[in-house]
Scaffold this motif. Structure first.
Motif, mmCIF file in Angstrom:
data_model
loop_
_atom_site.group_PDB
_atom_site.id
_atom_site.type_symbol
_atom_site.label_atom_id
_atom_site.label_comp_id
_atom_site.label_asym_id
_atom_site.label_seq_id
_atom_site.Cartn_x
_atom_site.Cartn_y
_atom_site.Cartn_z
ATOM 1 N N ARG A 146 0.838 -1.203 0.000
ATOM 2 C CA ARG A 146 0.000 0.000 0.000
ATOM 3 C C ARG A 146 0.869 1.248 0.000
ATOM 4 N N PHE A 147 0.200 2.371 -0.130
ATOM 5 C CA PHE A 147 0.886 3.655 -0.126
ATOM 6 C C PHE A 147 1.870 3.770 -1.285
ATOM 7 N N GLY A 148 1.547 3.179 -2.416
ATOM 8 C CA GLY A 148 2.406 3.315 -3.592
ATOM 9 C C GLY A 148 3.758 2.672 -3.371
ATOM 10 N N VAL A 149 4.819 3.426 -3.670
ATOM 11 C CA VAL A 149 6.171 2.853 -3.586
ATOM 12 C C VAL A 149 6.651 2.724 -2.135
ATOM 13 N N MET A 150 5.858 3.222 -1.188
ATOM 14 C CA MET A 150 6.310 3.183 0.207
ATOM 15 C C MET A 150 6.286 1.770 0.760
ATOM 16 N N ARG A 151 5.256 1.021 0.470
ATOM 17 C CA ARG A 151 5.260 -0.392 0.820
ATOM 18 C C ARG A 151 4.906 -1.171 -0.433
#
Ligand code: 5CA
Length: 444
Positions: A146-151
């Motif tokens: 989730r959170f795009g490239v963050m996780r």
């Protein structure tokens, strides 16, 4: 770069699937496109930022004396059986079978492979200390990407590994990494606070995570507010000096700063109440010392000064290179879009032509473009047939820290306008002065 020739698929609408601002802005600014859950294509603008971050990491690793190398993403399961992590890693590991029915996997980290390289070639203490690192794609089959490239499930990570004869030397390597990481993150415009953490599947007792404070961070953190006053700055540290590296570690880890897993309410309670902080943070890196865990399991031994065969002391150190793109945006944005720190901005300065097709405006923009490029800078020239408002909105969204606006009225007096994205302040000046000012800002 001329915007008319660039690929910048900006979105007008806010994408509904994005829950946090960095993810929204990365999609809106045309930096990434999701390929499947937790897996992204990096479009030209996003890739440029990723490369800037990667370059800073390489430069700071070189400064600390670490050697760059590259290991494969697909690895044999056999090595991981030797360390016992093939089973231990569980469902997060993406397992693959090749045409010969051999068990393979997509690397989630690389302690096993580097230890295999080490044991094949290094037999003596004379070859130590040794630290090698790579920047390579990793895959972890996260339950909830989730959170795009963050996780992400696929993500880009710097992973480094040190080999030392003694525990003392290996702890120096640990401290040296802490120092070099402080400098690395500051160059990206971030304050990343080292916090005592839990080592998880990597193992070992000594570990610090580096956290950027942000409400959207996934980690819960507890700290003494005084720690946020510390800056590494432009110190000239001798990375070979145990004392100097140790002193930096002491300075940056002597006040209370811990993640959820290692939080000690009693100790925390001893901090004066007005300095106690509970917040959230984004983990942008982690360093580990795990002693002889892998060297003993996999037979990475060297002869010491007395000819005894001893297992080497090791640690590993990671930086979330792709996560950093999101983390920087979380830390640096406003309602209109991203505000890149100078150290990682995809282009150094934007040029906005308010009257495309007007001979004097076009010429001035071309002159500016040439002069900035000649100074070694990368300008992004918005040469589209668009209204001024749309050009400003795009520039604000993609977040270049500086913008030069060229319009007929100013040009009549020989002036253009230099604007800071950070505070919106503008100043009129000649073309030459604008080029000189931007060159000065970037130190070119
Ligand atoms: N072998 C060690 C050190 S190289 C290791 O793997 N450490 S780690 O698990 O802490 O990962 C290093 C960094 O990679 C993390 O601090 C984080 O910034 C980043 N990272 C980890 N998982 C993800 C993910 N799913 N998506 C994006 N970045 C991630």
């Amino acid at each position: 770069m001329r915007l008319s020739r660039y690929f910048l698929p900006v979105l007008k609408e806010t994408p509904s699937e994005a829950q946090i601002v960095s993810h929204r802005l990365m999609l809106r600014a045309g930096m990434i496109k999701q390929a499947s859950a937790g897996i992204y294509s990096w479009l030209p603008l996003g890739y440029k930022v990723l490369q800037k971050i990667e370059r800073i990491v390489h430069e700071e690793q070189a400064r600390a004396g670490h050697l760059a190398m590259l290991m494969p993403t697909i690895q044999s399961a056999d090595l991981w059986r030797e360390s016992g992590r093939y089973d231990a890693y569980g469902a997060e590991m993406l397992r693959i079978t090749d045409r010969h029915d051999r068990d393979m996997l997509f690397t989630p980290t690389a302690e096993e492979l580097i230890t295999d390289i080490f044991r094949a070639h290094v037999t003596s203490y004379r070859d130590l200390p040794l630290t090698m690192y790579q920047i390579q794609w990793k895959f972890r089959d996260e339950i909830r990407p989730r959170f795009g490239v963050m996780r992400g499930r696929e993500f880009y990570m710097k992973d480094g590994y040190n080999f030392d004869l003694t525990k003392e030397d290996a702890l120096h390597a640990y401290n040296r990494h802490l120092v070099s990481y402080l400098r690395t993150y500051e160059r990206m415009g971030l304050q990343a606070i080292p916090m005592r953490a839990d080592s998880g599947p990597i193992g070992g007792d000594d570990t610090h995570e580096f956290l950027v404070l942000a409400d959207t961070g996934e980690s819960k953190v507890f700290y003494d507010s005084e720690i946020t006053d510390l800056r590494f700055g432009d110190r000239d540290i001798d990375y070979d000096s145990h004392e100097q590296c140790r002193a930096v570690l002491d300075e940056f880890t002597s006040r209370y700063a811990r993640t959820d897993e290692t939080h000690d309410p009693e100790l925390f309670g001893k901090i004066p109440e007005e300095r106690q902080r509970m917040a959230r943070g984004i983990e942008v890196g982690q360093i580990f010392y795990f002693g002889t865990k892998y060297s003993e399991a996999m037979g990475a031994y060297v002869n010491d000064h007395d000819g005894n065969r001893v297992p080497v002391h090791m640690g590993s150190h990671g930086i979330g290179v792709s996560r950093l793109v999101g983390a920087i945006i979380e830390a640096c944005h406003d309602d209109n879009g991203i505000i890149w720190p100078e150290g990682v901005t995809p282009f150094h300065v934007g040029i906005v032509n308010l009257k495309q097709g007007d001979a004097s405006c076009d010429t001035a923009c071309e002159d500016l473009y040439e002069a900035l490029a000649a100074a070694g800078l990368e300008p992004l020239y918005d040469d589209r047939e668009e209204r001024a408002g749309a050009k400003f909105a795009t520039m604000d969204l993609i977040g270049l820290p500086w913008r030069i606006t060229v319009g007929p009225r100013g040009l009549a007096n020989g002036k253009v306008e230099l604007t800071s994205r950070r505070n919106g302040e503008s100043e009129e000046m000649s073309l030459e002065a604008a080029v000189a000012r931007v060159s000065e800002i970037y130190g070119v």
